[in-house]
Design a protein around this motif. Structure first.
Motif, mmCIF file in Angstrom:
data_model
loop_
_atom_site.group_PDB
_atom_site.id
_atom_site.type_symbol
_atom_site.label_atom_id
_atom_site.label_comp_id
_atom_site.label_asym_id
_atom_site.label_seq_id
_atom_site.Cartn_x
_atom_site.Cartn_y
_atom_site.Cartn_z
ATOM 1 N N ARG A 1 0.832 -1.202 0.000
ATOM 2 C CA ARG A 1 0.000 0.000 0.000
ATOM 3 C C ARG A 1 0.864 1.248 0.000
ATOM 4 O O ARG A 1 0.586 2.219 -0.702
ATOM 5 N N ARG B 1 -8.738 -3.639 -7.536
ATOM 6 C CA ARG B 1 -9.812 -4.476 -6.998
ATOM 7 C C ARG B 1 -9.959 -5.756 -7.816
ATOM 8 O O ARG B 1 -10.247 -6.831 -7.280
ATOM 9 N N LEU C 1 -7.139 -6.714 -4.538
ATOM 10 C CA LEU C 1 -7.047 -5.777 -3.416
ATOM 11 C C LEU C 1 -8.407 -5.695 -2.731
ATOM 12 O O LEU C 1 -9.422 -5.401 -3.358
ATOM 13 N N THR C 2 -8.432 -5.987 -1.435
ATOM 14 C CA THR C 2 -9.697 -6.010 -0.706
ATOM 15 C C THR C 2 -10.169 -4.594 -0.392
ATOM 16 O O THR C 2 -9.358 -3.648 -0.356
ATOM 17 N N GLY D 1 -10.962 -3.493 2.457
ATOM 18 C CA GLY D 1 -10.274 -3.058 3.673
ATOM 19 C C GLY D 1 -8.898 -2.524 3.392
ATOM 20 O O GLY D 1 -8.471 -1.515 3.961
ATOM 21 N N ASP D 2 -8.156 -3.203 2.500
ATOM 22 C CA ASP D 2 -6.823 -2.723 2.135
ATOM 23 C C ASP D 2 -6.901 -1.348 1.463
ATOM 24 O O ASP D 2 -6.076 -0.469 1.720
ATOM 25 N N LEU D 3 -7.886 -1.189 0.572
ATOM 26 C CA LEU D 3 -8.038 0.083 -0.123
ATOM 27 C C LEU D 3 -8.376 1.201 0.870
ATOM 28 O O LEU D 3 -7.828 2.308 0.791
ATOM 29 N N ARG E 1 -7.671 1.292 4.087
ATOM 30 C CA ARG E 1 -6.510 1.588 4.921
ATOM 31 C C ARG E 1 -5.474 2.411 4.155
ATOM 32 O O ARG E 1 -4.849 3.316 4.715
ATOM 33 N N MET E 2 -5.295 2.115 2.869
ATOM 34 C CA MET E 2 -4.338 2.880 2.071
ATOM 35 C C MET E 2 -4.751 4.351 1.996
ATOM 36 O O MET E 2 -3.928 5.262 2.202
#
Length: 812
Positions: free
Chosen positions: A2, A274, A278-279, A281-283, A285-286
């Motif tokens: 990220r 996506r 890429l989940t 949640g990851d997006l 958080r980034m």
């Protein structure tokens, strides 16, 4: 991963990152500057007393002008008397910088009052043998303010003319805008009488002072003086805080616009990420990490710029603070780690909160989606509800709570509600402008704006609110200035006003003035502060002077009859508001002969002090100094004029040279000059907010240009030249600015009336007569906004014009 994705994107697009940093940094800079300024206004009241006599020191001041040497000798001889430190305070100037010379008697006494006083070691260096200029101790900050060094000679303009002083450095840290001298040397250098301004005593003498202090003297601790400073400057500090929070809100609009722009640029990337796993949640958080880093860096930059801005704002407000509140501003603000920590947390929290809508929009990008989704406008019912709720809450708060916080909070809620209506109304206005422009390039340019409502809405709201604030503040200031001008001209009924330098006029001088051939009548004014801190103004008024009062409550004839007969007093509007007084109420005054109760006969308009005062007939005062006055108004005989009065004055008093006189026109000019200096900071704050809003406009137009790249590329492919595309984008900028300016005008009227009818009375105690708002700010701000908007549009226009149409057409 990220972090690498974020770093790679921002390394390729540094301009957008810098725009967002500018937005949060500009907003936080104003908040930081005002926060430091607020502290300086309170701490500056008597920082010198803290330095000279310690944190727990007690300051004893006279209710009149000064303490005579004989009076001081009586106090010093009383059994158990503390080690008094006599002080004389002398107002001086160096150019436009106002300073104060503090004269102390017996520097050894300072060492007794507080053993660690930084000035205790300066006594020997401040002794004067009569050779050369008298020595004066100057602190580091004051020397830096004046651009001088210890060892140099400094010329100061004192009450009786210039005086040269030899500067001696001191370790004293609380002496901003002050110089310290031996009291006898100071009185000699500035040709002053031997009267004493105040006495300092250690806090351990509090019990003795309470038992033995005469009624004509009052004692106050340093904490009480700071509390008084907080009360005196409460309205000013509240107004500054409101302006700074509005600047922060405008800066957050900038951050949102930039982040929204970045979201548009990265929609394709998000769709691809996506699609490859890429989940959500990851997006999330980034993007949250990006917002956190952005907020932290922008806030740090804002703290640095705000610290510098605070000193500039302090320079703007130093002169009016001295004129209105009688206190010296610090030469420099005094930041603290605690304040910086609080402001840093506020900035990071605000910037992070702004990222939430952007994160939400990013999470709605489906995996593999490479083109933008159509924007669905909110239903009308939702839009009106979002606007109506805060407006209703603001009006209710304003109506139910008479406090200043309610006035400011109510105004913010009303503006927040109106801000939600600005985009909807603004795009309706743009549609009208497009129809008026026809089917040519300009009409097409304006119609293209309708496809980016969500991108442009924050910038449109920010710019409209900023322009409304600037115009509303201008309307209030100009309207208030006209009211002050009318009040001053109405109040000054005499043809000439006479006073003495650094003392009061004696009974003999008053009688001689009344006996001049060119004088038909005189009025006298004397001011004193009572033991309960009430400012009492004693008048002797001829018939012609009574027309100078504008009565807000009470029958004028009854007021006049009762006033002259000694049955009651009149109070100024600020005092009436502060104490809830109205005609018919009883007011107890701690006069020299003992407490007396008076009926409040009337309330009159007054803009001279936000603390207010009580007006009383001078014959009601007793004591040896009761007939001494501060100034005398001279009324010329029928057919006479000012020239005849001045000729008589020069003949009777010219040789003595102790009296000075001034006419109503000069007093009016001086009063309006103080007014203009007082509101310089308001103009500066309005300009800062407007500048931040223009950054929001630039970022929004960049986002719009990127999002509409395919449409622009299609126009280029159909034959539109780069120059025509440049004109198209500038036309869009002008249309947006024009819509924002037109919407700002009615909001400015709301701001004007809110400031004049609610915030000014609650902050300062005085009201401004309601009337049509001045149109001058509209005439100035709207054309200036269009010019600046056109200049702001050059950046996105140049960028869009340089983009190759092939790349945009292939992106679909």
């Amino acid at each position: 991963m990220r972090a690498r994705l974020s770093h790679g994107f921002f390394r390729r697009h540094p301009g957008q990152w810098l725009l967002a940093l500018v937005g949060i940094a500009a907003g936080m800079a104003v908040v930081t500057g005002v926060a430091l300024l607020r502290g300086a206004l309170v701490d500056s009241l008597d920082a010198a007393a803290d330095e000279l006599a310690g944190r727990d020191s007690i300051v004893v001041r006279p209710l009149g002008e000064s303490i005579s040497p004989e009076r001081f000798a009586e106090l010093a001889r009383l059994p158990g008397a503390p080690d008094w430190v006599p002080v004389v305070r002398i107002p001086v100037r160096v150019g436009d910088v106002q300073l104060e010379v503090i004269g102390l008697d017996g520097f050894s006494a300072v060492r007794d009052v507080t053993a660690d006083s930084a000035l205790a070691g300066d006594a020997d260096r401040l002794e004067w043998t009569g050779d050369g200029p008298p020595p004066a101790a100057i602190g580091r900050e004051t020397a830096a303010l004046l651009g001088v060094e210890p060892g140099e000679t400094l010329t100061l303009e004192g009450p009786n003319g210039p005086a040269d002083l030899a500067l001696v450095g001191t370790r004293g840290a609380g002496l901003d805008r002050r110089l310290v001298m031996d009291i006898a040397v100071a009185q000699h250098a500035f040709d002053l009488p031997t009267a004493i301004s105040e006495l300092l005593a250690p806090g351990s003498a509090a019990a003795w002072i309470e038992r033995n202090l005469p009624a004509d003297l009052q004692a106050r601790t340093l904490d009480q003086q700071r509390a008084s400073a907080r009360e005196l400057t409460a309205g000013l500090r509240a107004n500054l805080t409101a302006m700074s929070l509005l600047a922060l809100a405008t800066g957050l609009f900038v951050v949102y616009s930039v982040l929204s722009f970045l979201m548009v640029q990265r929609r394709r990337s998000f769709g691809v990420l996506r699609a490859i796993g890429l989940t959500p949640g990851d997006l999330a958080r980034m993007l949250a990490q990006e917002g956190l880093v952005l907020g932290a860096l922008g806030t740090l930059a804002g703290l640095v710029v705000g610290t510098l801005l605070a000193d500039l704002l302090l320079a703007l407000i130093a002169d009016p603070v001295r004129s209105i509140y009688g206190q010296l501003a610090l030469a420099r603000t005094a930041p603290s780690l605690g304040l910086y920590g609080t402001l840093f947390g506020l900035g990071v929290l605000a910037a992070t909160a702004v990222t939430l809508p952007v994160v939400r929009e990013a999470l709605r990008v489906p995996p593999g989606r490479l083109v933008r989704a159509a924007e669905a406008p909110a239903p009308d019912r939702v839009g009106w509800a979002l606007a109506g709720l805060p407006v209703a809450l603001g009006l209710a708060w304003l109506a139910l709570d008479p406090g200043l916080i309610a006035a400011l909070g109510g105004l913010f809620l009303v503006l927040a509600g109106l801000a939600t209506l600005i985009p909807r109304t603004g795009f309706g206005l743009l549609a009208v402008l497009a129809r008026l422009a026809g089917g040519g390039l300009t009409g097409r340019a304006i119609r293209l704006l309708g496809g980016s409502r969500r991108r442009l809405a924050p910038a449109l709201s920010a710019l409209s609110l900023a322009l409304a604030l600037a115009m509303g503040m201008g309307m209030m200031i100009l309207g208030f200035r006209a009211s002050v001008d009318d009040w001053v001209q109405r109040l000054l009924q005499a043809d000439l006003y006479v006073s003495a330098t650094e003392r009061r006029l004696t009974v003999d001088e008053v009688d001689r003035l009344a006996a001049l051939d060119a004088v038909a009548a005189i009025s006298t004014v004397s001011v004193q502060r009572l033991a309960d801190q009430t400012r009492l103004t004693a008048y002797r008024l001829p018939d012609a002077a009574w027309s100078g009062f504008e009565w807000l409550a009470g029958d004028p004839e009854r007021v006049r009859a009762g006033f002259v007969a000694g049955r009651g007093v009149a109070v100024s509007e600020p005092l009436a508001r502060a104490r809830g007084l109205a005609p018919g109420d009883l007011l107890e005054l701690p006069l020299a002969g003992g407490p007396r109760r008076f009926e409040v006969l009337g309330v009159f308009r007054d803009y001279s002090s936000d603390a207010g005062f009580v007006a009383i007939d001078a014959d009601q005062l007793t004591g040896p100094d009761a007939r001494e006055v501060d100034s005398v108004g001279l009324y010329a005989t029928p057919g006479g004029d000012r020239a005849a009065l001045e000729a008589d004055l020069r003949a009777a008093f010219g040789a003595a040279g102790e009296l000075q006189w001034i006419g109503p026109a000069e007093i009016r000019d001086q009063s309006l000059s103080v007014f203009d200096r007082t509101f310089r900071i308001s103009w500066a704050m309005a300009v800062l907010v407007g500048g931040i809003a223009l950054v929001a406009l630039v970022s929004a137009l960049l986002a719009h240009g990127f999002e509409r790249a395919r449409e622009y590329a299609t126009l280029r492919a159909l034959g539109l030249s780069p120059a025509a595309l440049f004109r198209l984008v500038v036309a869009q900028t002008l249309a947006l600015t024009l819509a924002a300016a037109l919407l700002a005008v009615p909001i400015a009227v709301v701001v004007h009336y809110a400031l004049a009818l609610f915030i000014q009375p609650r902050a300062f105690g005085w009201s401004v007569p309601a009337g049509l708002p001045p149109l001058g700010p509209v005439v100035v701000v709207v054309p200036l906004a269009l010019l600046l908007g056109a200049l702001a549009g050059l950046i996105p226009a140049a960028r869009i014009g340089r983009r190759a149409p092939v790349s945009a057409l292939r992106a679909g």
